[in-house]
Design a protein around this motif. Structure first.
Motif, PDB file in Angstrom:
ATOM      1  N   GLN A  62       0.839  -1.184   0.000  1.00  0.00           N
ATOM      2  CA  GLN A  62       0.000   0.000   0.000  1.00  0.00           C
ATOM      3  C   GLN A  62       0.880   1.243   0.000  1.00  0.00           C
ATOM      4  O   GLN A  62       2.077   1.184   0.267  1.00  0.00           O
ATOM      5  CB  GLN A  62      -0.921  -0.012   1.233  1.00  0.00           C
ATOM      6  N   TRP A  63       0.266   2.416  -0.284  1.00  0.00           N
ATOM      7  CA  TRP A  63       1.040   3.655  -0.444  1.00  0.00           C
ATOM      8  C   TRP A  63       1.666   4.107   0.848  1.00  0.00           C
ATOM      9  O   TRP A  63       2.618   4.875   0.839  1.00  0.00           O
ATOM     10  CB  TRP A  63       0.143   4.756  -1.009  1.00  0.00           C
ATOM     11  N   TRP A  64       1.152   3.593   1.993  1.00  0.00           N
ATOM     12  CA  TRP A  64       1.730   4.047   3.264  1.00  0.00           C
ATOM     13  C   TRP A  64       2.870   3.143   3.740  1.00  0.00           C
ATOM     14  O   TRP A  64       3.398   3.340   4.811  1.00  0.00           O
ATOM     15  CB  TRP A  64       0.650   4.118   4.344  1.00  0.00           C
ATOM     16  N   ASP A  65       3.189   2.086   2.963  1.00  0.00           N
ATOM     17  CA  ASP A  65       4.305   1.237   3.355  1.00  0.00           C
ATOM     18  C   ASP A  65       5.604   2.027   3.261  1.00  0.00           C
ATOM     19  O   ASP A  65       5.768   2.928   2.439  1.00  0.00           O
ATOM     20  CB  ASP A  65       4.397   0.012   2.444  1.00  0.00           C
ATOM     21  N   LEU A  66       6.570   1.618   4.087  1.00  0.00           N
ATOM     22  CA  LEU A  66       7.857   2.296   4.082  1.00  0.00           C
ATOM     23  C   LEU A  66       8.714   1.906   2.891  1.00  0.00           C
ATOM     24  O   LEU A  66       9.634   2.622   2.530  1.00  0.00           O
ATOM     25  CB  LEU A  66       8.614   1.986   5.389  1.00  0.00           C
ATOM     26  N   ASP A  67       8.444   0.750   2.298  1.00  0.00           N
ATOM     27  CA  ASP A  67       9.229   0.297   1.160  1.00  0.00           C
ATOM     28  C   ASP A  67       8.681   0.946  -0.108  1.00  0.00           C
ATOM     29  O   ASP A  67       7.944   0.335  -0.894  1.00  0.00           O
ATOM     30  CB  ASP A  67       9.172  -1.238   1.060  1.00  0.00           C
ATOM     31  N   LEU A  68       9.044   2.212  -0.322  1.00  0.00           N
ATOM     32  CA  LEU A  68       8.532   2.980  -1.441  1.00  0.00           C
ATOM     33  C   LEU A  68       9.590   3.118  -2.513  1.00  0.00           C
ATOM     34  O   LEU A  68      10.785   3.204  -2.216  1.00  0.00           O
ATOM     35  CB  LEU A  68       8.103   4.377  -0.975  1.00  0.00           C
ATOM     36  N   LYS A  69       9.140   3.149  -3.755  1.00  0.00           N
ATOM     37  CA  LYS A  69      10.048   3.428  -4.846  1.00  0.00           C
ATOM     38  C   LYS A  69      10.374   4.913  -4.883  1.00  0.00           C
ATOM     39  O   LYS A  69       9.712   5.728  -4.251  1.00  0.00           O
ATOM     40  CB  LYS A  69       9.421   2.973  -6.174  1.00  0.00           C
ATOM     41  N   ARG A  70      11.399   5.263  -5.668  1.00  0.00           N
ATOM     42  CA  ARG A  70      11.835   6.660  -5.711  1.00  0.00           C
ATOM     43  C   ARG A  70      10.726   7.573  -6.212  1.00  0.00           C
ATOM     44  O   ARG A  70      10.533   8.675  -5.693  1.00  0.00           O
ATOM     45  CB  ARG A  70      13.068   6.788  -6.614  1.00  0.00           C
ATOM     46  N   GLU A  71       9.984   7.145  -7.237  1.00  0.00           N
ATOM     47  CA  GLU A  71       8.889   7.954  -7.762  1.00  0.00           C
ATOM     48  C   GLU A  71       7.787   8.133  -6.727  1.00  0.00           C
ATOM     49  O   GLU A  71       7.190   9.215  -6.610  1.00  0.00           O
ATOM     50  CB  GLU A  71       8.319   7.323  -9.034  1.00  0.00           C
ATOM     51  N   ALA A  74       8.887  10.644  -4.128  1.00  0.00           N
ATOM     52  CA  ALA A  74       8.819  12.013  -4.651  1.00  0.00           C
ATOM     53  C   ALA A  74       7.378  12.511  -4.719  1.00  0.00           C
ATOM     54  O   ALA A  74       7.086  13.668  -4.395  1.00  0.00           O
ATOM     55  CB  ALA A  74       9.471  12.066  -6.029  1.00  0.00           C
ATOM     56  N   GLU A  75       6.458  11.642  -5.150  1.00  0.00           N
ATOM     57  CA  GLU A  75       5.044  12.026  -5.197  1.00  0.00           C
ATOM     58  C   GLU A  75       4.516  12.338  -3.800  1.00  0.00           C
ATOM     59  O   GLU A  75       3.756  13.306  -3.602  1.00  0.00           O
ATOM     60  CB  GLU A  75       4.213  10.893  -5.817  1.00  0.00           C
ATOM     61  N   LEU A  76       4.894  11.525  -2.828  1.00  0.00           N
ATOM     62  CA  LEU A  76       4.452  11.758  -1.456  1.00  0.00           C
ATOM     63  C   LEU A  76       5.000  13.076  -0.914  1.00  0.00           C
ATOM     64  O   LEU A  76       4.291  13.832  -0.229  1.00  0.00           O
ATOM     65  CB  LEU A  76       4.883  10.592  -0.569  1.00  0.00           C
ATOM     66  N   ASN A  81       4.360  18.666   0.616  1.00  0.00           N
ATOM     67  CA  ASN A  81       4.787  20.039   0.385  1.00  0.00           C
ATOM     68  C   ASN A  81       3.591  20.936   0.090  1.00  0.00           C
ATOM     69  O   ASN A  81       3.449  22.031   0.651  1.00  0.00           O
ATOM     70  CB  ASN A  81       5.773  20.053  -0.786  1.00  0.00           C
ATOM     71  N   LEU A  82       2.696  20.471  -0.776  1.00  0.00           N
ATOM     72  CA  LEU A  82       1.505  21.250  -1.100  1.00  0.00           C
ATOM     73  C   LEU A  82       0.593  21.416   0.107  1.00  0.00           C
ATOM     74  O   LEU A  82      -0.022  22.479   0.299  1.00  0.00           O
ATOM     75  CB  LEU A  82       0.751  20.580  -2.245  1.00  0.00           C
ATOM     76  N   LEU A  83       0.504  20.382   0.935  1.00  0.00           N
ATOM     77  CA  LEU A  83      -0.333  20.466   2.129  1.00  0.00           C
ATOM     78  C   LEU A  83       0.169  21.540   3.088  1.00  0.00           C
ATOM     79  O   LEU A  83      -0.607  22.392   3.554  1.00  0.00           O
ATOM     80  CB  LEU A  83      -0.369  19.105   2.821  1.00  0.00           C
ATOM     81  N   PHE A  84       1.466  21.535   3.385  1.00  0.00           N
ATOM     82  CA  PHE A  84       2.011  22.517   4.326  1.00  0.00           C
ATOM     83  C   PHE A  84       2.057  23.916   3.718  1.00  0.00           C
ATOM     84  O   PHE A  84       1.920  24.911   4.442  1.00  0.00           O
ATOM     85  CB  PHE A  84       3.401  22.086   4.786  1.00  0.00           C
ATOM     86  N   LEU A  85       2.233  24.009   2.410  1.00  0.00           N
ATOM     87  CA  LEU A  85       2.151  25.325   1.774  1.00  0.00           C
ATOM     88  C   LEU A  85       0.745  25.895   1.890  1.00  0.00           C
ATOM     89  O   LEU A  85       0.564  27.097   2.133  1.00  0.00           O
ATOM     90  CB  LEU A  85       2.562  25.214   0.304  1.00  0.00           C
ATOM     91  N   GLY A  86      -0.259  25.037   1.708  1.00  0.00           N
ATOM     92  CA  GLY A  86      -1.637  25.497   1.874  1.00  0.00           C
ATOM     93  C   GLY A  86      -1.931  25.944   3.296  1.00  0.00           C
ATOM     94  O   GLY A  86      -2.607  26.962   3.510  1.00  0.00           O
ATOM     95  N   ILE A  87      -1.422  25.191   4.280  1.00  0.00           N
ATOM     96  CA  ILE A  87      -1.628  25.580   5.675  1.00  0.00           C
ATOM     97  C   ILE A  87      -0.943  26.919   5.970  1.00  0.00           C
ATOM     98  O   ILE A  87      -1.508  27.801   6.640  1.00  0.00           O
ATOM     99  CB  ILE A  87      -1.105  24.479   6.613  1.00  0.00           C
ATOM    100  N   SER A  88       0.266  27.099   5.452  1.00  0.00           N
ATOM    101  CA  SER A  88       0.995  28.353   5.682  1.00  0.00           C
ATOM    102  C   SER A  88       0.269  29.535   5.057  1.00  0.00           C
ATOM    103  O   SER A  88       0.173  30.616   5.665  1.00  0.00           O
ATOM    104  CB  SER A  88       2.412  28.233   5.116  1.00  0.00           C
TER     105      SER A  88
END
Length: 406
Positions: A62-71, A74-76, A81-88
Motif C-alpha cells: 500500500q502507499w503508506w508502506d515504508l518500502d517505497l520506490k523513488r517515484e 517524490a510524489e508523497l 509540500n503542497l499540504l504545508f504550503l496550503g496551511i501556511s
C-alpha cells in the motif's frame, strides 16, 4: 489641539474606505488565489497517488508502506509540500484580520510589518517549492525523447504515462504554479511594507517620570538580550547552510555523481544557495531592527512575523529532503539531503523558540523601539535647528536718520 484633531489615529477602528482599499483587496485576492491553487494541486496529486497504487501494486503493498520506490517517495513529498504550503498560506488570514477586521481591525505599523514579513516568507516557501520541483536533471532526456518519438504515439488515445513520466509532469505543474504564486505574494509583501512605512509612529509617551524610566531600562535590557541571541542564531544558520552546500558540492563530484544528479542533487545545490541568500537577508534585517533600532514598531512587526514564517520555511525544507524509507534500498538524495533535512528540522525549532520569545516580550521590545524613534526624531529636530542660519538684524543708516528727524 486644533492641529492634533486633524491628525488621523492609525489605531482607531477602520473606516469602510480603509476596509475596501486596493491594498486590502489585492492582499486578500492574492492569498485566496494561492490557497485555492494549492488545495486543488494537493487533491490532484493525492488522487494520482491513490490511482497509481491501485493500478501498479502487484505485490499488495500500500502507499503508506515504508518500502517505497523513488517515484512514490517524490510524489508523497510533493503532496506533503503542497499540504504545508496550503496551511501556511491559510495562516496569513490571521494577521489580515488584525488589520482589516470590520470592528476590531487596527491599521498600524506593527500589524502591517507582521503581515509584510509573513507574506514575503510565504512567497519564499513557494520559491523553495519551485526550486525543489524544477526538473533540472531530465531536461536533456526530455529533449532527446521528443526528437526520437516525433509523436509516434499521438494516435493512441489510450496511452498512459508511466510512473516516472507522471512524476515529471506533476513536478512541472507544481513548479510553474509555485513560481507564479511566489512572485505574486512577493509583490504584495512589498506593497504592504511600503504602506506601513508611510504611516506615522504611534504610542509616544512622556518618559520624564521615574516609573517610565525604569520600564525603558528593562525594555532596553530585553532588546539587548534578543540582539545577542539573534547574532548567535543567525550566524549558526549561515554556517550550517554553507557547510551543507560544500558537502553537497563535494558529493556531487564524487564516484556516484551521475546517480546523485539523477536523484536531484542539482535541486539541492540550487536550494541551498537560495536558502543562504534568504538567511543572509533575514539576518541583516534582524540586526538592523535589534542592534540599530531601525524601522520602529514596523521593524518589531517584521521581526515577529518574519521569525515565525522563517521557522515554517525551514520546516518545509526539512520535509522536502526527508527520507520516508529511513535509509532503505530506494533512498533518494543521498547523505547530503538527509543531513539537510535533519539540520533544517532543528534550526526550525530554534527559530520557532526565538519567535515565541519575541512574542512574549513584544510589548517591551515595542516600547524600546518607540523610545528610540522618539530620540531619533528629537535629535533630527535639534540638528535642523542648529543648521538654520541665524538672521542678523541690520539697521540701515538712512532709515535711522529719518526716524531721528521725525
Amino acid at each position: 489641539p486644533r492641529v492634533a484633531a486633524m491628525v488621523p489615529n492609525p489605531t482607531a477602528p477602520l473606516s469602510p474606505v480603509k476596509m475596501v482599499s486596493p491594498l486590502a483587496i489585492g492582499t486578500i485576492a492574492a492569498t485566496l488565489g494561492a490557497l485555492t491553487t494549492l488545495i486543488v494541486l494537493f487533491f490532484w496529486t493525492a488522487n494520482n497517488i491513490f490511482e497509481a497504487d491501485d493500478d501498479g501494486d502487484d505485490d499488495g503493498n500500500q502507499w503508506w508502506d515504508l518500502d517505497l520506490k523513488r517515484e512514490e517517495q517524490a510524489e508523497l513529498k510533493v503532496a506533503l509540500n503542497l499540504l504545508f504550503l496550503g496551511i501556511s498560506c491559510g495562516t496569513l488570514f490571521v494577521p489580515m484580520l488584525r488589520i482589516w477586521h470590520p470592528s476590531k481591525g487596527v491599521y498600524d505599523r506593527f500589524n502591517l510589518g507582521v503581515l509584510a514579513a509573513s507574506t514575503f516568507l510565504a512567497g519564499n516557501m513557494l520559491f523553495v517549492s519551485f526550486w525543489y520541483s524544477a526538473n533540472f536533471a531530465q531536461q536533456e532526456d526530455e529533449n532527446d525523447n521528443d526528437d526520437n518519438d516525433d509523436y509516434d504515439d499521438g494516435n493512441d488515445d489510450n496511452y498512459e504515462m508511466d510512473e516516472e513520466e507522471l512524476l515529471a509532469y506533476h513536478q512541472k505543474v507544481v513548479s510553474l504554479a509555485s513560481l507564479i504564486l511566489a512572485l505574486a505574494l512577493s509583490a504584495i509583501s512589498v506593497c504592504i511594507y511600503t504602506a506601513g512605512k508611510k504611516l506615522p509612529e504611534t504610542g509616544h509617551h512622556d518618559s520624564s517620570n521615574s516609573e517610565d524610566t525604569h520600564v525603558q531600562v528593562k525594555s532596553a535590557a530585553h532588546m539587548e538580550l534578543f540582539s545577542e541571541m539573534w547574532k548567535i542564531l543567525s550566524a549558526c544558520t549561515i554556517i550550517i547552510f554553507s557547510i551543507l552546500f560544500i558537502v553537497a558540492c563535494a558529493l556531487s563530484l564524487g564516484g556516484d555523481a551521475e546517480r546523485m544528479r539523477e536523484e536531484g542533487s542539482i535541486n539541492l545545490l540550487v536550494l541551498l544557495v537560495w536558502m543562504i541568500l534568504v538567511t543572509a537577508g533575514v539576518m541583516i534585517v534582524g540586526r538592523q531592527i535589534l542592534n540599530e533600532k531601525k524601522f520602529g514598531t514596523l521593524g518589531v512587526g517584521l521581526l515577529s512575523g518574519g521569525t515565525l514564517y522563517y521557522a515554517l520555511l525551514l520546516f518545509i525544507v526539512s520535509i522536502l529532503f526527508a527520507n520516508p524509507t529511513f535509509g532503505g534500498p530506494n533512498d533518494a538524495g543521498g547523505p547530503a539531503a538527509a543531513a539537510t533535512s535533519v539540520a533544517c528540522f532543528f534550526l526550525s525549532l530554534m527559530h520557532l523558540a526565538f519567535s515565541l520569545g519575541t512574542r512574549k516580550y513584544q510589548k517591551s521590545i515595542m516600547l524600546d523601539a518607540r523610545a528610540e524613534t522618539d530620540d531619533s526624531a528629537a535629535a533630527g529636530d535639534f540638528q535642523r535647528m542648529e543648521d538654520e542660519p541665524e538672521k542678523e538684524t541690520v539697521t540701515e543708516p538712512e532709515k535711522e536718520t529719518e526716524m531721528k528727524l521725525v
